[in-house]
Scaffold this active site. Structure first.
Site, mmCIF file in Angstrom:
data_model
loop_
_atom_site.group_PDB
_atom_site.id
_atom_site.type_symbol
_atom_site.label_atom_id
_atom_site.label_comp_id
_atom_site.label_asym_id
_atom_site.label_seq_id
_atom_site.Cartn_x
_atom_site.Cartn_y
_atom_site.Cartn_z
ATOM 1 N N ASP A 21 -10.855 2.756 3.893
ATOM 2 C CA ASP A 21 -11.101 1.317 3.735
ATOM 3 C C ASP A 21 -12.594 1.048 3.553
ATOM 4 O O ASP A 21 -12.984 -0.052 3.163
ATOM 5 C CB ASP A 21 -10.626 0.552 4.992
ATOM 6 C CG ASP A 21 -9.308 -0.187 4.745
ATOM 7 O OD1 ASP A 21 -8.964 -0.404 3.563
ATOM 8 O OD2 ASP A 21 -8.646 -0.535 5.735
ATOM 9 N N LYS B 287 0.838 -1.201 0.000
ATOM 10 C CA LYS B 287 0.000 0.000 0.000
ATOM 11 C C LYS B 287 0.879 1.260 0.000
ATOM 12 O O LYS B 287 0.635 2.202 -0.749
ATOM 13 C CB LYS B 287 -0.931 0.001 1.218
ATOM 14 C CG LYS B 287 -2.052 -1.032 1.075
ATOM 15 C CD LYS B 287 -2.821 -1.267 2.369
ATOM 16 C CE LYS B 287 -3.810 -2.415 2.186
ATOM 17 N NZ LYS B 287 -4.507 -2.802 3.407
ATOM 18 N N GLN C 22 -4.506 -1.540 9.632
ATOM 19 C CA GLN C 22 -4.431 -2.879 9.036
ATOM 20 C C GLN C 22 -4.957 -3.938 10.009
ATOM 21 O O GLN C 22 -4.543 -3.980 11.162
ATOM 22 C CB GLN C 22 -2.970 -3.173 8.643
ATOM 23 C CG GLN C 22 -2.779 -4.499 7.939
ATOM 24 C CD GLN C 22 -3.425 -4.542 6.552
ATOM 25 O OE1 GLN C 22 -3.343 -3.590 5.772
ATOM 26 N NE2 GLN C 22 -4.089 -5.638 6.249
#
Ligand code: NAD
Length: 301
Positions: free
Chosen positions: A119, A52, A96
């Site tokens: 997200d 990412k 995460q």
């Protein structure tokens, strides 16, 4: 049969985003800034976060990586989240998952400001998505929509069977494909572990989205001729001939299904690479205030 090349598509989208960043720079605007929080030493999480951050660099975004050890407490993580919520330079951030056992993932997700939740996991974004309001879309479903759109696959009026009802893939893609939208207007059947006679359902499908987590689950006799197959699964299977001792396979038995399919995604190189691209697209939308207009920033979304 046409293979849907996720690597190629992801690169095309990254090139487009890089072009947008150059335009912003030329106009003296603010460069999009994504932050990622990584807690613990999970090798898969480390590799996802690395990819990412690398992708941010490739398209010219600013990125910040916050790393903490496995012993981090929930209160400490909530402090970090609060700091990112309040930092005006950060357009969007992700925490995460999975998190260490002592930290409640839901509590952390709910603590993220929905305006920075790139997200798309916060219930506010999920609810907005379900109602067709501007929202950050969860990465994998957003990537699937991009694939269908950019390969010119007609969805309107088609019967789509989604296998698996997770909050991050099956359920949101079933909602998105049933919307009245450019990529949408499907008649959707959402199937899961309690579905009776799953093969009868998948055989009726014009489009199958497989997100189950069982290697080679969808077999050749479960699909009809001409089906479009999006295989989300990423499963490790032992392979002594492979360098690492395993290889990755999808939830679809590729060799059996591909000859009957009109379009199919490979694993690896299909849906996987599109996930990071979706995150970049959400971050660009965040920086532009496309989802939550800047004027509304001080108000509750
Ligand atoms: P999950 O593991 O949370 O849930 C699996 C779903 O499959 C459940 O809803 C369950 O009801 C259903 N299921 C299980 N057994 C079944 C059966 N016998 N018949 C019908 N349905 C059954 O799902 P997930 O998090 O969406 O992950 C699914 C797969 O997709 C995994 O392999 C995961 O690694 C992969 N994945 C890939 C990406 C990507 O970027 N390509 C992203 C997320 C997940």
């Amino acid at each position: 049969m046409q293979l849907i090349d996720g690597n190629k598509l992801a690169q095309e989208i990254k090139d487009e985003i890089a072009g947008e960043v150059r335009k912003i720079q030329a106009e003296g605007g603010k460069i999009p800034h994504l932050a990622a929080v990584l807690v613990g030493e999970d090798p898969a999480s480390q590799s996802y976060v690395r990819s990412k951050v690398r992708s941010c660099e490739q398209v010219g975004f600013k990125s910040t990586l916050i790393r903490r050890g496995t012993e981090l407490t929930e209160a400490e993580l909530l402090d970090i989240v609060q700091g990112l919520n309040e930092d005006p330079d950060i357009d969007g951030f992700i925490v995460q998952l999975p998190l260490p056992a002592q930290i409640d993932e839901l509590k952390v997700t709910l603590a993220i400001d929905p305006r920075k939740d790139v997200d798309g996991f916060h219930p506010v974004n999920f609810g907005r998505m379900a109602q067709g309001l501007p929202a950050y879309l969860p990465a994998t479903p957003y990537g699937i929509l991009q694939m269908l759109e950019r390969y010119g696959i007609e969805t309107s009026g088609k019967h789509c069977v989604v296998v698996g009802r997770s909050n991050i893939v099956g359920t949101p893609i079933s909602i998105l494909l049933s919307r009245k939208a450019k990529v949408g207007n499907c008649t959707v059947t959402l199937t899961h572990s309690r579905t009776r006679d799953l093969p009868a359902e998948t055989r009726r499908a014009d489009i199958i989205i497989a997100a189950i987590g069982i290697p080679n689950f969808v077999r050749g006799d479960m699909v009809k001729e001409g089906v479009v197959v999006i295989d989300v699964g990423i499963n490790r299977v032992d392979d002594p001939t492979a360098k690492r001792g395993y290889r990755l396979v999808g939830d679809v038995h590729f060799d059996e299904v591909a000859p009957k399919a009109s379009f199919i995604t490979p694993v690896p190189g299909g849906v996987g690479p599109m996930t990071v691209t979706s995150l970049l697209m959400n971050t660009l939308r965040a920086a532009r205030g496309e989802v939550y207009p800047p004027a509304a920033k001080s108000k509750t979304p």
